[in-house]
Structures are given as C-alpha cells and as structure tokens.
Design a protein around this motif. Structure first.
Motif, short mmCIF file in Angstrom:
data_model
loop_
_atom_site.label_atom_id
_atom_site.label_comp_id
_atom_site.label_asym_id
_atom_site.label_seq_id
_atom_site.Cartn_x
_atom_site.Cartn_y
_atom_site.Cartn_z
N ARG A 221 0.84 -1.21 0.00
CA ARG A 221 0.00 0.00 0.00
C ARG A 221 0.87 1.26 0.00
N ARG A 222 2.07 1.10 -0.48
CA ARG A 222 3.01 2.22 -0.51
C ARG A 222 2.51 3.29 -1.48
N GLY A 223 2.60 4.54 -1.04
CA GLY A 223 2.15 5.62 -1.90
C GLY A 223 2.47 6.97 -1.30
N ARG A 224 1.83 8.00 -1.82
CA ARG A 224 2.00 9.37 -1.33
C ARG A 224 0.77 9.72 -0.50
N LEU A 225 1.01 9.95 0.79
CA LEU A 225 -0.09 10.17 1.74
C LEU A 225 -0.12 11.62 2.20
N THR A 226 -1.29 12.24 2.11
CA THR A 226 -1.50 13.57 2.67
C THR A 226 -2.65 13.49 3.67
N THR A 227 -2.54 14.25 4.74
CA THR A 227 -3.55 14.22 5.80
C THR A 227 -3.94 15.63 6.21
N SER A 228 -5.13 15.75 6.73
CA SER A 228 -5.57 17.00 7.34
C SER A 228 -6.26 16.66 8.65
N TYR A 247 -7.62 11.70 4.98
CA TYR A 247 -6.38 11.35 4.29
C TYR A 247 -6.65 11.10 2.81
N THR A 248 -5.61 11.26 2.02
CA THR A 248 -5.61 10.88 0.61
C THR A 248 -4.33 10.09 0.36
N LEU A 249 -4.48 8.87 -0.16
CA LEU A 249 -3.33 8.01 -0.44
C LEU A 249 -3.27 7.74 -1.94
N GLU A 250 -2.25 8.30 -2.59
CA GLU A 250 -2.06 8.10 -4.03
C GLU A 250 -1.11 6.92 -4.25
N MET A 251 -1.67 5.81 -4.74
CA MET A 251 -0.89 4.63 -5.04
C MET A 251 -0.74 4.48 -6.55
N ARG A 257 -9.23 7.71 -0.71
CA ARG A 257 -9.56 8.79 0.22
C ARG A 257 -10.33 8.22 1.39
N GLY A 258 -10.15 8.81 2.55
CA GLY A 258 -10.87 8.31 3.72
C GLY A 258 -10.55 9.10 4.96
N TYR A 259 -10.69 8.43 6.10
CA TYR A 259 -10.49 9.07 7.39
C TYR A 259 -9.53 8.23 8.23
N TYR A 260 -8.80 8.89 9.10
CA TYR A 260 -7.78 8.19 9.88
C TYR A 260 -7.88 8.54 11.36
N LEU A 261 -7.31 7.66 12.18
CA LEU A 261 -7.10 7.91 13.61
C LEU A 261 -5.69 7.46 13.94
N GLN A 262 -4.96 8.29 14.66
CA GLN A 262 -3.62 7.92 15.13
C GLN A 262 -3.54 8.14 16.64
N ILE A 263 -2.92 7.17 17.33
CA ILE A 263 -2.62 7.31 18.75
C ILE A 263 -1.11 7.36 18.89
N VAL A 276 -0.80 3.52 17.39
CA VAL A 276 -1.94 2.94 16.67
C VAL A 276 -2.20 3.78 15.43
N ASP A 277 -2.37 3.11 14.29
CA ASP A 277 -2.65 3.80 13.03
C ASP A 277 -3.82 3.12 12.35
N TYR A 278 -4.91 3.86 12.17
CA TYR A 278 -6.16 3.32 11.61
C TYR A 278 -6.59 4.16 10.43
N GLN A 279 -6.99 3.49 9.37
CA GLN A 279 -7.55 4.18 8.21
C GLN A 279 -8.78 3.45 7.72
N THR A 280 -9.79 4.21 7.31
CA THR A 280 -10.98 3.63 6.69
C THR A 280 -11.29 4.40 5.41
N PRO A 281 -11.33 3.73 4.27
CA PRO A 281 -11.53 4.43 3.00
C PRO A 281 -12.99 4.78 2.74
N THR A 282 -13.19 5.81 1.94
CA THR A 282 -14.53 6.17 1.50
C THR A 282 -14.73 5.83 0.03
N ARG A 283 -13.79 6.20 -0.81
CA ARG A 283 -13.93 5.82 -2.22
C ARG A 283 -12.55 5.75 -2.90
N PRO A 284 -12.30 4.66 -3.61
CA PRO A 284 -11.07 4.57 -4.41
C PRO A 284 -11.31 5.14 -5.80
N GLU A 285 -10.32 5.79 -6.34
CA GLU A 285 -10.42 6.30 -7.71
C GLU A 285 -9.41 5.53 -8.56
#
Length: 291
Positions: A221-228, A247-251, A257-263, A276-285
């Motif tokens: 799942r390596r790619g370019r990740l941007t977060t807000s 988050y947006t992950l360009e692979m 695109r989706g939402y994340y939680l980090q502890i 802890v690193d959690y991501q849940t996607p909303t839609r892949p393009e």
C-alpha cells in the motif's frame, strides 16, 4: 501562609500518589467489560448511550457525534460483542485506549455471527471521575480471532517532566516529520515514526502488530499520503495523544480517500512514537493505464 503552602504541597503529593496508571488501566478495562455486558444484556444502542461521552465521535465513515448518531437510530436487536486484547494508559490516568476483536449478530441468540471486526475505543476520564468513551470505531476483518491471554497493558514510560507547551511542541514536530515524509513514501513514514508495539489497522485484513509486520502489510500500500487533522487531544502528562482527520493516499493503481485515527505515545527517551494507526476508505479512484 507557610501552613497553607505546606498543605498545598501535601495535597499535590497525595494526588500524585493516588494516580496509579496500572490501576487506572484496570478500571478502564473493567468499564469496557461492563459496556460489553450491558450491550449483551440489553442492546447495543442502550449500552452505547450509557458509556459514550457527550462529545464522543464515531466514524460513519467520517467523524460524527457518536451519542447523537445512536440517539437517532431506531432500536434494534443487533448484537455487538468485542473483547480487549491491548490497552494503553497515560501516566496522568486521564486518557487511555483499548482494542481487540469484535463480532456482530443480527440477534444475540443467533448461533453464527454476521461479521467480524477489530475495534478501537479511546477512553477519557470525566470531570466527575467517571470514565467514558471519547472515540469509538472499528473495521471488518476476514474471520474470528481467538483470544486466550488477558489484555496486554502498555503504560507510558516515566520520563523527565515537561510543560504541556513543550509536550505539544514535541508532538507537533513528530507529526510534521510523519506528514512530510508520508507525502513521498507513506510506508517509510509509518515505519520511521512508529513504536515497536505499533498496531496498524486497515479495512478487510487482520491488524498488523509490531513494526516488521506493519511494514510488510503496508509494503503493498506504498504511496503518497497527505492528511488534514480534524481533531486532537493529549493527556495531562503529555505522554499519550490522539488525532483524527482526512487522508488521501495516491498509489500506483488508484487513489484512496478516507479518514484516519492515530494514537501517539512517548517512549523512555520522551520521544513521541506512533502506537496505533487506523484508516478507513470512502472511495477509491481507479487510474486508467495507457495500453
């Protein structure tokens, strides 16, 4: 004046002694078990409304007010059951988390579950001394996981005390290193920022526990990740914190695109590490590949 000053010092000393992180973690886990039991005895909606903080969030798939969301749901016989296998607690005994396998049934008397998952709950101590869930989320996994051992509890190591401002500054620097590195290589960013005990959770697969398993999981799942960031909280001791956002992950083949939680937690040297690193996607393009 001297008497009152000495009394203040004595009060602070007693308060510090009363804050036992291990005991606080046990109390948090006991409350988790009560939450689970109430859900089984009554229903998921009633239990959630009883144990969620008023400002708690859940992901639907983005962050929403959890209590409002449960309030607006119709009563249901859906049965949720989960079990903590890993927990963490701040030295200030005011912020902690639990995570572990979960399952759900259409009704609690059903023999076979409808599905399986992995949950994450972040617990915060309230002003009245009670513990409530501040973040409640989870994702699907392929099958059931057998739990044989009691939950592993990770207490933040004792380090040199620092002011909240200093702790926040150090955390922001660690987060900035992660986000800057992730813009080029998401996997290298996580491996470089992570604790040895890192837990990585992605939809549809079993969580990866540990730095090497996490690196193996994310190598595909390596790619370019941007977060807000949309929200964040830190313990009073400045040793445990969480943040969540988009988050947006360009692979190579698609953009997710989706939402994340980090502890995040401080290590024995006082450095912030991703726990802890959690991501849940909303839609892949899906990207079109030129023939």
């Amino acid at each position: 004046m001297r008497f009152f000053f000495c009394l203040l010092l004595l009060t602070l000393h007693v308060t510090a002694e009363e804050c036992d992180p291990q005991a606080a973690a046990q109390t948090m886990l006991e409350n988790e078990i009560k939450f689970i039991a109430q859900g089984q005895a009554e229903d998921a909606r009633t239990a959630s409304l009883a144990w969620l903080a008023d400002d708690a969030i859940m992901f639907e798939p983005g962050p929403v007010n959890a209590k409002k969301t449960w309030n607006e749901r119709e009563e249901t016989i859906l049965s949720l059951k989960w079990e903590p296998t890993f927990a963490g607690m701040a030295r200030s005994c005011d912020l902690g988390f639990t995570t572990g396998p979960a399952e759900w049934r259409k009704a609690k008397d059903d023999e076979k579950p409808l599905g399986y998952g992995q949950y994450i709950s972040i617990w915060k101590k309230q002003k009245d001394g009670s513990w409530k869930v501040a973040v409640d989320l989870g994702g699907a996994v392929p099958a059931a996981r057998k739990v044989e051992d009691p939950p592993a509890i990770l207490i933040s190591p004792a380090t040199e005390e620092r002011t909240p401002a200093a702790a926040t500054k150090a955390l922001r620097a660690a987060e900035k290193w992660f986000t800057d590195t992730a813009k080029t290589d998401s996997t290298s960013a996580l491996v470089g920022a992570s604790s040895e005990e890192i837990l990585v959770q992605r939809e549809g697969v079993f969580p990866a526990a540990g730095r090497q398993p996490a690196a193996l999981m994310l190598s595909v799942r390596r790619g370019r990740l941007t977060t807000s960031t949309l929200g964040n909280t830190m313990s009073a001791a400045g040793d445990l914190a969480y943040r969540y956002g988009k988050y947006t992950l360009e692979m190579s083949q698609n953009t997710e695109r989706g939402y994340y939680l980090q502890i995040w937690q401080t290590d024995a040297a006082g450095a912030w590490k991703l726990l802890v690193d959690y991501q849940t996607p909303t839609r892949p393009e899906i990207k079109k590949i030129d023939e």
